[in-house]
Scaffold this active site. Sequence first.
Site, short mmCIF file in Angstrom:
data_model
loop_
_atom_site.label_atom_id
_atom_site.label_comp_id
_atom_site.label_asym_id
_atom_site.label_seq_id
_atom_site.Cartn_x
_atom_site.Cartn_y
_atom_site.Cartn_z
N ASP A 160 -8.06 75.93 29.39
CA ASP A 160 -8.94 75.01 28.44
C ASP A 160 -8.43 74.82 27.15
O ASP A 160 -9.01 75.31 25.90
CB ASP A 160 -9.90 76.73 28.37
CG ASP A 160 -11.08 76.90 27.20
OD1 ASP A 160 -11.70 75.48 27.01
OD2 ASP A 160 -10.65 77.38 26.20
N GLU A 410 -3.39 83.96 33.62
CA GLU A 410 -4.98 83.82 34.27
C GLU A 410 -4.25 83.28 35.75
O GLU A 410 -5.35 81.94 36.11
CB GLU A 410 -5.98 83.81 33.30
CG GLU A 410 -5.92 84.42 32.30
CD GLU A 410 -7.61 84.11 31.59
OE1 GLU A 410 -7.81 83.03 31.96
OE2 GLU A 410 -8.23 84.83 30.31
N TYR A 465 -13.21 89.54 28.06
CA TYR A 465 -13.97 89.36 26.67
C TYR A 465 -15.55 89.62 27.20
O TYR A 465 -16.42 89.17 27.10
CB TYR A 465 -14.22 87.80 26.98
CG TYR A 465 -13.24 86.49 26.34
CD1 TYR A 465 -13.05 86.31 25.44
CD2 TYR A 465 -12.33 86.70 27.25
CE1 TYR A 465 -11.86 85.72 25.35
CE2 TYR A 465 -11.02 85.43 27.05
CZ TYR A 465 -10.77 84.89 26.11
OH TYR A 465 -10.41 84.55 25.10
N GLU A 501 -5.81 88.84 25.26
CA GLU A 501 -7.13 87.53 24.13
C GLU A 501 -7.90 88.05 24.34
O GLU A 501 -8.17 89.03 25.12
CB GLU A 501 -7.34 86.81 25.24
CG GLU A 501 -6.42 85.13 25.43
CD GLU A 501 -6.19 84.20 26.05
OE1 GLU A 501 -7.68 84.06 26.64
OE2 GLU A 501 -5.94 84.05 26.98
C1 GCB Z 1 -9.00 82.71 28.61
C2 GCB Z 1 -7.90 81.37 28.82
C3 GCB Z 1 -7.42 80.45 27.50
C4 GCB Z 1 -9.61 79.76 26.94
C5 GCB Z 1 -10.27 81.35 26.75
C6 GCB Z 1 -11.76 81.03 26.00
O1 GCB Z 1 -9.64 83.61 29.08
O2 GCB Z 1 -7.11 82.03 29.00
O3 GCB Z 1 -6.96 79.31 27.77
O4 GCB Z 1 -9.65 79.39 25.52
O5 GCB Z 1 -9.58 82.13 27.79
O6 GCB Z 1 -11.86 80.66 25.18
O7 GCB Z 1 -12.11 80.64 27.14
#
Ligand code: GCB
Length: 590
Positions: A160, A410, A465, A501
């Site tokens: 991403d 990941e 997330y 993250e």
């Molecule tokens: C993740 C990735 C990261 C993405 C992020 C997202 O898990 O490691 O590279 O940018 O999510 O914002 O979806």
Amino acid sequence: MLKPRSTPTRELVRLDGLWRFALDTKVADTPWTAALDTPLEAPVPASYNDLFVDAEIRDHVGWVWYQRQVRVPRGWAGERVFVRLDAATHEGRVYVDGELVAEHVGGYTPFEADITDLVQPGQEFRLTVGVNNVLTNTTIPPGFVTVDDLGRKKQKYLHDFYNYAGLARSVWLYSAPAVRVDDITVVTDVDGADGVVSYDIATTSEADVRVRIRDAAGNPVGEAEGARGEVRIPDATLWQPGAGYLYELTAEVVSGGEVVDAYPLAVGVRTVEVKGNKFLINGEPFYFTGFGKHEDTAVRGKGHDDAYLVHDFELMKWMGANSFRTSHYPYAEEVLEYADRQGIVVIDETAAVGLNYSIVGGFFGGPVLPTFGPDSVNDQTKEAHAQAIRELIARDKNHPSVVLWSIANEPESGVDEARDYFEPLATLTRELDLSRPITFVNMMLAPVGVDKISDLFDVLCLNRYYGWYVDTGDLESAEIHLEAELRGWEAMYDKPMLMTEYGADTVAGQHSALAQPWTEEYQVAYLDMNHRVFDRIESFVGEQVWNFADFQTAVGIIRVDGNKKGVFTRDRKPKAAAHALRSRWTRLEK
Ligand code: GCB
């Protein structure tokens, strides 16, 4: 691999500036054999994609060519002459006049060539660099190329961030003596009040070696003879998070009583250790605060820029952030040197991002294949990954700021093949550096109980997330689910756990009275919810928000001009979350 430096025995010319530039489709098949016939010039360092108002260049798949004339300083007679590229993303070929002198695959680590026999002091030569941006299932990171109905090649990838390419870091011409320091490895320890610096110096041929260490004020504090040994620094000042004290170790090659080569290296005396569920720096529990970052700015793409380097660190310090991860590739060496001096702690990551075809592949426009298989991640990919680990550690092993190696972001870690793939890579990483813990970054789709590789590593790094990709907009449910998962990990492993993250896309200036996804209020509420949970988990050793700043990605229906999870906009204006994090991190007692 040593960074080129100006020393009493070595000289350095930086080859940055405007180079002639062309796509491979616009020039002859052997563009290195003559002056490039092109109206374009491109700056080095910078990614080339966003410089020109031309979709053909931005979306080009394949080789591009950079070229310039270089004059070898006339005083370099009798010296070896090298050309060194800090990076060519993702594959580079270097030609001196008509000769191929270097080839390198891997977009974020340096390579060089000894060109002494091809050039003359005082004379000019033509330096041509080909750079290829193609990613395949055997590159790190992986990707694949499709051909559309109109016959156009398209580069697809499973990560991403935008596939910026070109010469995004400096290019150097340097001189060094024939008998010289080839490499230095330093590992430090603390014994009572003393610092202990173990060193190992490789030379290009058998030679007498000595080292001298000076403190930050230039006073001698220790020395030793021999290519391998130990220097004790009485009453040493330690390198600490927030106080990046550095000694200077100079390795000298001596011949006939004369110093024929001298190479200075910044050394921070500190220890790093994982003990039970604690992450210790200098024997003290350390709690990471900070970010996953990107090398990403408008116009220059991934081009290194000292102004952004300084400004980003100032913003991090203003917020009370003490660390960042080089997500998702090794950053420019200037960044690590600056982190050493500023006392900012770094999790250093390879470019192994997107080893996940079966779940994430489709999401980013890739084929849905088994992640581990002949047409996806295979033995050749594994060898490229091993090489990426070797080159990361060879380049960054002496930085005190680097406290943890992350060998992948990941990957699909919930299948048996992941274990076969990662076990030898984890072993390799440990063999290459006994002094630092190792990790990989686990994704939400391989939670505790599903993941099959976390026992191979020292630290649990999780990207989660809850409240964004799941439980979207429902922070009450997210809080329950996040806590349940973290407690699951804690019950299963006696290891430190770090959130590498967590974040929510936020359009700067978007507001709502009730915290709604995409608003600044929601980003703040989302982070608060995460922090409440983190503070309840005993083995938690840190929080790195995704992301420091908004950044560019490939186009897609889940991205509007890139990823908006930044706490700062792409041009570094704070969103409300920056103030909220500042208020937490400047008060956090951990
Ligand atoms: C993740 C990735 C990261 C993405 C992020 C997202 O898990 O490691 O590279 O940018 O999510 O914002 O979806």
